[in-house]
Design a protein around this motif. Sequence first.
Motif, PDB file in Angstrom:
ATOM      1  N   PRO A   1       0.784  -1.280  -0.093  1.00 47.51           N
ATOM      2  CA  PRO A   1      -0.053   0.044  -0.033  1.00 47.51           C
ATOM      3  C   PRO A   1       0.938   1.112  -0.186  1.00 47.51           C
ATOM      4  CG  PRO A   1      -0.904  -1.631   1.606  1.00 47.51           C
ATOM      5  CD  PRO A   1       0.305  -2.144   1.129  1.00 47.51           C
ATOM      6  N   GLU A   2       2.108   1.264   0.684  1.00 52.03           N
ATOM      7  CA  GLU A   2       2.790   2.425   0.842  1.00 52.03           C
ATOM      8  C   GLU A   2       3.335   2.853  -0.404  1.00 52.03           C
ATOM      9  OE1 GLU A   2       1.996   0.741   4.486  1.00 52.03           O
ATOM     10  OE2 GLU A   2       2.962  -0.072   2.835  1.00 52.03           O
ATOM     11  N   CYS A   3       3.538   1.986  -1.440  1.00 53.80           N
ATOM     12  CA  CYS A   3       4.341   2.114  -2.649  1.00 53.80           C
ATOM     13  C   CYS A   3       3.676   2.574  -3.638  1.00 53.80           C
ATOM     14  CB  CYS A   3       5.084   0.973  -2.980  1.00 53.80           C
ATOM     15  SG  CYS A   3       6.430   0.315  -1.925  1.00 53.80           S
ATOM     16  N   PHE A   4       4.198   3.461  -4.743  1.00 58.46           N
ATOM     17  CA  PHE A   4       3.539   3.986  -5.806  1.00 58.46           C
ATOM     18  C   PHE A   4       3.813   3.187  -6.994  1.00 58.46           C
ATOM     19  CE2 PHE A   4       2.969   8.966  -5.171  1.00 58.46           C
ATOM     20  CZ  PHE A   4       1.969   8.560  -4.127  1.00 58.46           C
ATOM     21  N   ASP A   5       2.909   2.758  -7.779  1.00 52.95           N
ATOM     22  CA  ASP A   5       3.034   2.275  -9.290  1.00 52.95           C
ATOM     23  C   ASP A   5       3.211   3.635 -10.172  1.00 52.95           C
ATOM     24  OD1 ASP A   5       2.492  -0.304  -8.403  1.00 52.95           O
ATOM     25  OD2 ASP A   5       0.075   0.311  -8.144  1.00 52.95           O
TER      26      ASP A   5
END
Length: 326
Positions: free
Chosen positions: A275-279
């Motif tokens: 959840p904390e990471c960006f795509d």
Amino acid sequence: MDVASTADDEIGLFCTWALIVTHVACDYMEEKFNAEKTGGDPVIPSPNLGTDLVMACDRLVDRLIKAYKNPIQMAIDIARYSKLISPKDTGHNEEREARLLERCPPGHEGTKLIDIPATILDASGAIIAWYLPDALTNATQPDGIWLTNQEWFTPRSENDVLTPGCVNLSPVWFQQGHKNQSDPEVSASLKGPSSEDILKAIVRPAAIATAALRVIHPQQYWTGLQAFVSLGDKAGSKELPKMSETLQYWATVFNILTIICNWETPNHRDHSLIPECFDILTSVGNYSNARMSMPSLQLEFRYDPGCMIAFSGRIVRHGVHAVEGD
């Protein structure tokens, strides 16, 4: 190893990789973005960067600055919203999504269309998404269960030269259905004779997406870089020649690149992601009238060729629907 305080000898661990050029481009991007944001002195790019790559970085910095200066604040508390989402919330259950929207409304009626660079903020000021239209120069653009559902493929016409479909590229892929396999392998799509050509063809867009990550989520960038330094050591110590070979041409700190061609994607969440990471999604081709929808935020974005959008695919429900062209 603390890659965040990168020293020359640490970078030397992968000095023959395509990723080293990406890293130099990221240094330039970050310095130029900060200089333009604060009114600092002009930044001179490294002579090791080619003209096309420098021009691509400059274009992207321009879009990042415009997005940074155009914040659109929502009423939603994205941290609270993320806690309401379970691993089962793939985004396909419309009744469940309606209840989530009722509990965490974005704060406006109807669906808004965004068509200029912007950052989307939650009620606390946390950035939910970066929208960067025209982020890619022409030189940069290379000529769940639903991922394999044929009904989402655009029908192929007699004159089509592109085959609809989806392929995952990764130098470090955990094979499905092999419970006792301890080491990841290169994805099957990169084990064939064309793997080097494929990676060389996407090296510049992969580098530009990574440079964007360096600005919008530096912690994710440095964590990814450290992972690839460790992966290079592991590939050497465990004598994994195909992985070592693939790493020579892998130009991003993302461990997976997914290429989707002529495909309508229903509204969904990427429930297996962090959840904390960006795509980072980029779009290329020759088409018109594309929209990316984010129904959980009641937003739509123009998704023309050269567009880049960054957000957490695990939290934000999103989809891209039928377009005209390739």
